[in-house]
Design a protein around this motif. Sequence first.
Motif, PDB file in Angstrom:
ATOM      1  N   THR A 119      20.865  30.243  -9.205  1.00  0.00           N
ATOM      2  CA  THR A 119      20.272  31.336  -8.344  1.00  0.00           C
ATOM      3  C   THR A 119      20.259  30.549  -7.003  1.00  0.00           C
ATOM      4  O   THR A 119      20.615  31.440  -5.945  1.00  0.00           O
ATOM      5  CB  THR A 119      19.291  32.170  -8.860  1.00  0.00           C
ATOM      6  N   SER A 120      19.882  29.363  -6.919  1.00  0.00           N
ATOM      7  CA  SER A 120      19.556  28.692  -5.745  1.00  0.00           C
ATOM      8  C   SER A 120      19.649  27.422  -6.020  1.00  0.00           C
ATOM      9  O   SER A 120      19.295  26.783  -6.990  1.00  0.00           O
ATOM     10  CB  SER A 120      18.352  29.173  -5.025  1.00  0.00           C
ATOM     11  N   PRO A 121      20.100  26.776  -4.914  1.00  0.00           N
ATOM     12  CA  PRO A 121      20.350  25.133  -5.226  1.00  0.00           C
ATOM     13  C   PRO A 121      18.929  24.437  -5.426  1.00  0.00           C
ATOM     14  O   PRO A 121      18.085  24.829  -4.954  1.00  0.00           O
ATOM     15  CB  PRO A 121      20.705  24.698  -3.726  1.00  0.00           C
ATOM     16  N   ILE A 122      18.769  23.433  -6.150  1.00  0.00           N
ATOM     17  CA  ILE A 122      17.963  22.438  -6.445  1.00  0.00           C
ATOM     18  C   ILE A 122      17.912  21.101  -6.475  1.00  0.00           C
ATOM     19  O   ILE A 122      18.863  20.701  -6.729  1.00  0.00           O
ATOM     20  CB  ILE A 122      17.233  22.728  -7.887  1.00  0.00           C
ATOM     21  N   CYS A 123      16.912  20.237  -6.122  1.00  0.00           N
ATOM     22  CA  CYS A 123      16.918  18.860  -6.450  1.00  0.00           C
ATOM     23  C   CYS A 123      16.435  18.487  -7.585  1.00  0.00           C
ATOM     24  O   CYS A 123      15.252  18.585  -7.785  1.00  0.00           O
ATOM     25  CB  CYS A 123      15.920  18.419  -5.184  1.00  0.00           C
ATOM     26  N   THR A 124      17.366  17.872  -8.346  1.00  0.00           N
ATOM     27  CA  THR A 124      17.001  17.308  -9.717  1.00  0.00           C
ATOM     28  C   THR A 124      16.492  15.924  -9.931  1.00  0.00           C
ATOM     29  O   THR A 124      15.894  15.481 -10.794  1.00  0.00           O
ATOM     30  CB  THR A 124      18.031  17.723 -10.654  1.00  0.00           C
TER      31      THR A 124
END
Length: 180
Positions: A119-124
Amino acid sequence: MIYRFKIVSEETDKFRREIEIDPEESFMALRNAILDSVGYTKDEISTFFICDDDWTRQDEVAIEDFGSSSDQDLWLMDDTRISELIEEEGQKIEFVFDGLTERSFFMELKEILTGKKLTSPICTLKEGKAPAQHVDIEQFEKSIETKAAEISRDLDMDFYGDSEFNEEEIGDGFDDLNFQ
Protein backbone atom coordinates in the motif's frame (compact mmCIF):
# COMPACT_ATOMS: atom_id res chain seq x y z
CA MET A 1 3.60 -6.84 -7.91
CA ILE A 2 6.49 -5.27 -5.97
CA TYR A 3 9.78 -3.84 -7.20
CA ARG A 4 12.80 -4.19 -4.89
CA PHE A 5 15.52 -1.60 -5.55
CA LYS A 6 19.05 -1.79 -4.18
CA ILE A 7 20.63 1.63 -3.52
CA VAL A 8 24.35 2.37 -3.01
CA SER A 9 26.60 5.44 -2.89
CA GLU A 10 30.09 5.93 -4.24
CA GLU A 11 30.75 8.29 -1.32
CA THR A 12 30.23 5.72 1.43
CA ASP A 13 31.37 2.12 0.98
CA LYS A 14 29.20 0.48 3.61
CA PHE A 15 26.02 2.37 2.74
CA ARG A 16 23.17 0.31 1.32
CA ARG A 17 19.40 0.58 1.24
CA GLU A 18 16.67 -1.54 -0.26
CA ILE A 19 13.31 -0.04 -1.07
CA GLU A 20 10.22 -2.04 -1.99
CA ILE A 21 7.53 -0.22 -3.92
CA ASP A 22 4.53 -0.95 -6.11
CA PRO A 23 5.57 -0.27 -9.74
CA GLU A 24 2.33 1.66 -10.28
CA GLU A 25 3.52 4.28 -7.78
CA SER A 26 5.04 7.49 -9.12
CA PHE A 27 8.71 8.35 -9.22
CA MET A 28 7.83 11.01 -6.64
CA ALA A 29 6.78 8.25 -4.22
CA LEU A 30 10.08 6.47 -4.89
CA ARG A 31 12.01 9.71 -4.34
CA ASN A 32 10.25 10.32 -1.04
CA ALA A 33 10.85 6.74 0.13
CA ILE A 34 14.57 7.07 -0.64
CA LEU A 35 14.86 10.44 1.11
CA ASP A 36 12.95 9.11 4.14
CA SER A 37 15.23 6.06 4.34
CA VAL A 38 18.34 8.25 4.60
CA GLY A 39 16.83 11.03 6.72
CA TYR A 40 17.14 13.77 4.10
CA THR A 41 14.79 16.72 3.76
CA LYS A 42 12.64 16.95 0.66
CA ASP A 43 13.39 20.57 -0.21
CA GLU A 44 16.26 19.94 -2.66
CA ILE A 45 16.06 19.64 -6.43
CA SER A 46 16.49 16.01 -7.40
CA THR A 47 16.14 13.91 -10.51
CA PHE A 48 16.24 10.32 -11.71
CA PHE A 49 18.17 9.15 -14.74
CA ILE A 50 17.32 5.83 -16.32
CA CYS A 51 20.71 4.40 -17.32
CA ASP A 52 22.00 1.73 -19.65
CA ASP A 53 24.16 -1.17 -18.44
CA ASP A 54 27.26 1.09 -18.44
CA TRP A 55 25.54 3.76 -16.31
CA THR A 56 25.19 6.13 -19.25
CA ARG A 57 22.26 8.43 -18.61
CA GLN A 58 19.30 7.90 -20.93
CA ASP A 59 15.87 9.24 -19.90
CA GLU A 60 15.50 11.89 -17.20
CA VAL A 61 12.62 12.01 -14.72
CA ALA A 62 12.65 15.53 -13.27
CA ILE A 63 10.97 16.91 -10.19
CA GLU A 64 9.53 19.73 -12.30
CA ASP A 65 9.79 21.28 -15.75
CA PHE A 66 12.44 23.97 -15.73
CA GLY A 67 11.80 24.91 -19.35
CA SER A 68 14.08 22.36 -20.97
CA SER A 69 14.43 22.78 -24.72
CA SER A 70 15.64 19.22 -25.20
CA ASP A 71 14.35 17.03 -28.00
CA GLN A 72 13.89 14.21 -25.50
CA ASP A 73 10.60 13.48 -23.80
CA LEU A 74 10.08 15.26 -20.50
CA TRP A 75 9.13 12.91 -17.68
CA LEU A 76 7.93 14.43 -14.41
CA MET A 77 8.12 12.55 -11.09
CA ASP A 78 4.54 13.30 -10.08
CA ASP A 79 3.12 12.21 -13.44
CA THR A 80 5.24 9.16 -14.27
CA ARG A 81 4.61 5.69 -12.91
CA ILE A 82 7.74 3.66 -12.22
CA SER A 83 6.48 0.86 -14.49
CA GLU A 84 6.43 3.25 -17.46
CA LEU A 85 10.25 3.35 -17.55
CA ILE A 86 11.41 0.42 -15.40
CA GLU A 87 10.36 -3.02 -16.54
CA GLU A 88 13.08 -5.60 -15.96
CA GLU A 89 15.40 -6.83 -13.24
CA GLY A 90 18.90 -5.40 -13.48
CA GLN A 91 17.74 -2.05 -14.84
CA LYS A 92 19.94 0.78 -13.55
CA ILE A 93 18.94 4.21 -12.26
CA GLU A 94 20.92 7.17 -11.00
CA PHE A 95 19.14 9.30 -8.41
CA VAL A 96 20.70 12.76 -8.15
CA PHE A 97 19.76 13.93 -4.66
CA ASP A 98 21.88 17.10 -4.75
CA GLY A 99 21.35 18.97 -8.00
CA LEU A 100 23.93 21.64 -7.17
CA THR A 101 26.84 19.23 -6.83
CA GLU A 102 25.40 16.30 -8.85
CA ARG A 103 25.82 13.92 -5.91
CA SER A 104 23.95 10.69 -6.53
CA PHE A 105 22.76 7.33 -5.36
CA PHE A 106 23.06 4.44 -7.78
CA MET A 107 20.12 2.08 -7.94
CA GLU A 108 19.31 -1.24 -9.54
CA LEU A 109 16.04 -3.11 -9.78
CA LYS A 110 17.17 -6.25 -7.96
CA GLU A 111 13.94 -8.21 -7.90
CA ILE A 112 10.36 -8.21 -9.13
CA LEU A 113 8.09 -9.90 -6.62
CA THR A 114 4.93 -11.15 -8.28
CA GLY A 115 1.74 -12.01 -6.48
CA LYS A 116 2.36 -9.45 -3.73
CA LYS A 117 1.07 -5.93 -3.10
CA LEU A 118 2.13 -2.93 -1.07
CA THR A 119 0.00 0.00 0.00
CA SER A 120 3.02 2.27 0.47
CA PRO A 121 6.77 2.04 -0.18
CA ILE A 122 8.98 0.61 2.56
CA CYS A 123 12.69 0.44 3.31
CA THR A 124 13.46 -3.25 3.89
CA LEU A 125 17.24 -2.97 4.40
CA LYS A 126 19.23 -0.21 6.05
CA GLU A 127 23.01 -0.66 6.25
CA GLY A 128 25.62 1.96 6.94
CA LYS A 129 25.37 5.68 7.30
CA ALA A 130 24.18 7.75 4.35
CA PRO A 131 26.47 10.48 3.06
CA ALA A 132 25.63 13.96 4.33
CA GLN A 133 22.80 15.53 2.37
CA HIS A 134 24.61 18.84 2.08
CA VAL A 135 28.30 19.48 1.64
CA ASP A 136 30.23 22.67 2.18
CA ILE A 137 30.47 24.09 -1.34
CA GLU A 138 34.00 25.43 -0.82
CA GLN A 139 35.18 22.05 0.45
CA PHE A 140 33.41 20.36 -2.48
CA GLU A 141 35.09 22.68 -5.00
CA LYS A 142 38.50 22.01 -3.39
CA SER A 143 37.95 18.25 -3.68
CA ILE A 144 37.07 18.69 -7.36
CA GLU A 145 40.21 20.79 -7.89
CA THR A 146 42.30 18.12 -6.15
CA LYS A 147 40.81 15.38 -8.33
CA ALA A 148 41.33 17.51 -11.45
CA ALA A 149 44.98 18.05 -10.49
CA GLU A 150 45.43 14.30 -9.96
CA ILE A 151 43.90 13.55 -13.35
CA SER A 152 46.04 16.22 -15.01
CA ARG A 153 49.16 14.84 -13.35
CA ASP A 154 48.25 11.32 -14.49
CA LEU A 155 47.69 12.53 -18.06
CA ASP A 156 51.04 14.35 -18.09
CA MET A 157 52.90 11.16 -17.17
CA ASP A 158 54.99 9.64 -19.93
CA PHE A 159 53.40 6.31 -20.80
CA TYR A 160 56.63 4.94 -22.27
CA GLY A 161 58.75 5.52 -19.20
CA ASP A 162 61.02 8.14 -20.78
CA SER A 163 60.20 11.81 -20.86
CA GLU A 164 62.60 12.43 -23.75
CA PHE A 165 62.55 10.78 -27.13
CA ASN A 166 64.49 10.97 -30.35
CA GLU A 167 62.16 11.86 -33.19
CA GLU A 168 64.47 10.08 -35.67
CA GLU A 169 64.00 6.83 -33.71
CA ILE A 170 60.25 7.02 -34.21
CA GLY A 171 60.40 7.69 -37.96
CA ASP A 172 57.46 8.77 -40.03
CA GLY A 173 55.62 5.45 -39.87
CA PHE A 174 56.05 4.79 -43.59
CA ASP A 175 59.52 3.23 -43.50
CA ASP A 176 58.20 -0.32 -43.30
CA LEU A 177 55.61 0.08 -46.04
CA ASN A 178 56.49 -0.95 -49.58
CA PHE A 179 54.73 1.26 -52.11
CA GLN A 180 55.05 0.21 -55.76
